[in-house]
Design an enzyme around this catalytic site. Sequence first.
Site, PDB file in Angstrom:
ATOM      1  N   LYS A  72       0.820  -1.221   0.000  1.00 37.67           N
ATOM      2  CA  LYS A  72       0.000   0.000   0.000  1.00 37.67           C
ATOM      3  C   LYS A  72       0.849   1.263   0.000  1.00 37.67           C
ATOM      4  CE  LYS A  72      -3.637  -2.458   2.384  1.00 37.67           C
ATOM      5  NZ  LYS A  72      -3.886  -3.014   3.704  1.00 37.67           N
ATOM      6  N   CYS A 109      28.981 -13.635 -32.981  1.00 37.98           N
ATOM      7  CA  CYS A 109      28.505 -14.441 -31.843  1.00 37.98           C
ATOM      8  C   CYS A 109      29.277 -15.754 -31.764  1.00 37.98           C
ATOM      9  CB  CYS A 109      27.013 -14.713 -32.000  1.00 37.98           C
ATOM     10  SG  CYS A 109      26.409 -15.937 -30.845  1.00 37.98           S
ATOM     11  N   CYS A 114      26.773 -18.864 -32.502  1.00 33.09           N
ATOM     12  CA  CYS A 114      26.081 -19.056 -33.782  1.00 33.09           C
ATOM     13  C   CYS A 114      26.761 -20.174 -34.593  1.00 33.09           C
ATOM     14  CB  CYS A 114      26.081 -17.747 -34.579  1.00 33.09           C
ATOM     15  SG  CYS A 114      24.663 -16.675 -34.218  1.00 33.09           S
ATOM     16  N   HIS A 123      19.975 -16.833 -33.584  1.00 36.01           N
ATOM     17  CA  HIS A 123      20.568 -15.912 -32.617  1.00 36.01           C
ATOM     18  C   HIS A 123      19.503 -15.002 -31.988  1.00 36.01           C
ATOM     19  CE1 HIS A 123      23.915 -13.490 -31.020  1.00 36.01           C
ATOM     20  NE2 HIS A 123      23.185 -12.432 -31.314  1.00 36.01           N
ATOM     21  N   ASN A 171      20.918 -19.068 -17.439  1.00 34.67           N
ATOM     22  CA  ASN A 171      20.910 -17.675 -16.980  1.00 34.67           C
ATOM     23  C   ASN A 171      20.415 -16.876 -18.144  1.00 34.67           C
ATOM     24  OD1 ASN A 171      22.055 -17.857 -14.457  1.00 34.67           O
ATOM     25  ND2 ASN A 171      24.140 -17.659 -15.229  1.00 34.67           N
ATOM     26  N   SER A 194      26.150 -13.577 -20.688  1.00 30.59           N
ATOM     27  CA  SER A 194      27.115 -12.817 -21.485  1.00 30.59           C
ATOM     28  C   SER A 194      26.751 -12.714 -22.959  1.00 30.59           C
ATOM     29  CB  SER A 194      28.491 -13.478 -21.352  1.00 30.59           C
ATOM     30  OG  SER A 194      28.436 -14.797 -21.884  1.00 30.59           O
ATOM     31  N   HIS A 223      22.381 -15.041 -27.465  1.00 38.00           N
ATOM     32  CA  HIS A 223      22.075 -16.272 -28.213  1.00 38.00           C
ATOM     33  C   HIS A 223      21.480 -17.286 -27.221  1.00 38.00           C
ATOM     34  CE1 HIS A 223      22.969 -18.850 -31.813  1.00 38.00           C
ATOM     35  NE2 HIS A 223      22.492 -19.702 -30.910  1.00 38.00           N
ATOM     36  N   HIS A 254      20.922 -19.991 -24.892  1.00 33.76           N
ATOM     37  CA  HIS A 254      21.799 -21.075 -24.431  1.00 33.76           C
ATOM     38  C   HIS A 254      21.687 -21.254 -22.925  1.00 33.76           C
ATOM     39  CE1 HIS A 254      24.247 -17.592 -23.314  1.00 33.76           C
ATOM     40  NE2 HIS A 254      24.904 -18.386 -22.496  1.00 33.76           N
ATOM     41  N   GLN A 266      23.644 -23.814 -19.522  1.00 36.10           N
ATOM     42  CA  GLN A 266      24.897 -24.459 -19.133  1.00 36.10           C
ATOM     43  C   GLN A 266      24.611 -25.715 -18.320  1.00 36.10           C
ATOM     44  OE1 GLN A 266      28.178 -22.131 -17.686  1.00 36.10           O
ATOM     45  NE2 GLN A 266      27.107 -20.217 -18.095  1.00 36.10           N
TER      46      GLN A 266
HETATM   47  P1  H2U Z   1      26.797 -17.363 -19.913  1.00 35.59           P
HETATM   48  O1  H2U Z   1      26.599 -16.223 -20.812  1.00 35.59           O
HETATM   49  O2  H2U Z   1      25.503 -17.955 -19.391  1.00 35.59           O
HETATM   50  O3  H2U Z   1      27.806 -17.090 -18.865  1.00 35.59           O
HETATM   51  O4  H2U Z   1      27.383 -18.575 -20.780  1.00 35.59           O
HETATM   52  C1  H2U Z   1      28.348 -18.442 -21.754  1.00 35.59           C
HETATM   53  C2  H2U Z   1      29.426 -19.447 -21.472  1.00 35.59           C
HETATM   54  O5  H2U Z   1      30.107 -19.684 -22.670  1.00 35.59           O
HETATM   55  C3  H2U Z   1      30.441 -18.950 -20.463  1.00 35.59           C
HETATM   56  O6  H2U Z   1      30.453 -19.811 -19.349  1.00 35.59           O
HETATM   57  C4  H2U Z   1      31.479 -19.874 -22.401  1.00 35.59           C
HETATM   58  C5  H2U Z   1      31.763 -18.975 -21.214  1.00 35.59           C
HETATM   59  O7  H2U Z   1      32.790 -19.523 -20.448  1.00 35.59           O
HETATM   60  N1  H2U Z   1      32.242 -19.569 -23.592  1.00 35.59           N
HETATM   61  C6  H2U Z   1      32.922 -20.576 -24.245  1.00 35.59           C
HETATM   62  O8  H2U Z   1      32.943 -21.709 -23.761  1.00 35.59           O
HETATM   63  N2  H2U Z   1      33.605 -20.297 -25.411  1.00 35.59           N
HETATM   64  C7  H2U Z   1      33.667 -19.055 -25.981  1.00 35.59           C
HETATM   65  O9  H2U Z   1      34.231 -18.893 -27.044  1.00 35.59           O
HETATM   66  C8  H2U Z   1      33.067 -17.901 -25.291  1.00 35.59           C
HETATM   67  C9  H2U Z   1      32.266 -18.193 -24.051  1.00 35.59           C
HETATM   68 ZN    ZN Z   2      24.446 -16.273 -32.055  1.00 40.36          ZN
END
Ligand code: H2U
Ligand code: ZN
Length: 353
Positions: A29, A51, A54, A114, A154, A162, A165, A167, A169
């Site tokens: 409120k 990228c 890509c 991408h 993430n 970072s 694109h 992705h 992990q």
């Molecule tokens: P994040 O943006 O979620 O951190 O994931 C990107 C990952 O990609 C990051 O852990 C890896 C980084 O270490 N990476 C590669 O393995 N090779 C590359 O050429 C650039 C980034």
């Molecule tokens: Zn890309």
Amino acid sequence: MTIDLNDVPHRRYNPLTGESVLVSPHRMKRPWQGKVEIPQEDSRPKYDEKCYLCPGNERANGAINPVYDNTYVFTNDFAALLPDEPNKNVIHDELLGTEPESGICRVVCFSPRHDITLAEMDERAIRHVVETWILEYLNLSSRENIHYVQIFENKGAIMGCSNPHPHGQIWATGCVPFEVEREDRHQYEWFKAKGSCLLSDYLAIETSRGERVVCENDAWVALVPWWAKWPFETLLLPRRTIPSLTELSESDQDALADLTKRLLTRYDNLFQVSFPYTMGWHSAPCKSGNTDHWCLHAHYYPPLLRSSTVQKFMVGFEMLAMPQRDLTPETAAGMLREQSEIHYKHSAGKPGK
Ligand code: H2U
Ligand code: ZN
């Protein structure tokens, strides 16, 4: 006397972790003087020559990505864990000790495109991601020194991602990490005391009450948990009690692709923005033998609070004492339930419903 949980500060217990969250709904409120900005949607190309994810592009270490059609997985070139790292740096000290840790880090490209996200991918393409998660899980969890496999995404710069694109992990570890060990312990204690699975018992309550459910299908339910810390946090639970991703049937996987698309579309529609979050799968630790107490689940932890630019900060009291929220989980679930399952970018200028 019944308590109106919309009006009084109260604590809610998280039976998965043993933590509590302070809920202060009366604070909703108070006047809000923050600025609400309409973000500029970035328009990305389908293919970006700069990228590193890509198809056909060179990565930082000189490796070349194949021209892939759906998903592509590679070992992280800057991995936080290394396989079979010899125990050379072990320090036996009560206060300043170290323990050895080895593991494998993988990067999972969700799509060759991408310019899209999971929310915008079609169900068939999301189904490929589900299958890729399972295949990676099977491969990594079968290795001798791996005791836990964490699959996660993430999403968004605000979450430290970072590269836009699409992705995720995977970090496969020699140890069972703290968060997972804690969930394991609480599920085990519940099973020992009640003879049933904690998350399946919890899901039965949520599906009968409905107030925190966001969307569901025959195999899965997405809900804002009773104990949610983040404003629009959700928990994705299978209707069957299954311990790990590897137990998903073909139809469970189809249904997961369906519910993932629907949940993420609702997220994007909420503030008309590509919704940032950290999400991840919690399966039972790989070498734990009996897993009757475990139920597979995914957590979605999105930071946004009020608009596409106003986020919840876990600072002050949250950092020093305990998590706190103003918006109740029921209100958050209601807001997500109100959203359309047609992505706002494709709803021909009709935002919202
Ligand atoms: P994040 O943006 O979620 O951190 O994931 C990107 C990952 O990609 C990051 O852990 C890896 C980084 O270490 N990476 C590669 O393995 N090779 C590359 O050429 C650039 C980034
Ligand atoms: Zn890309």
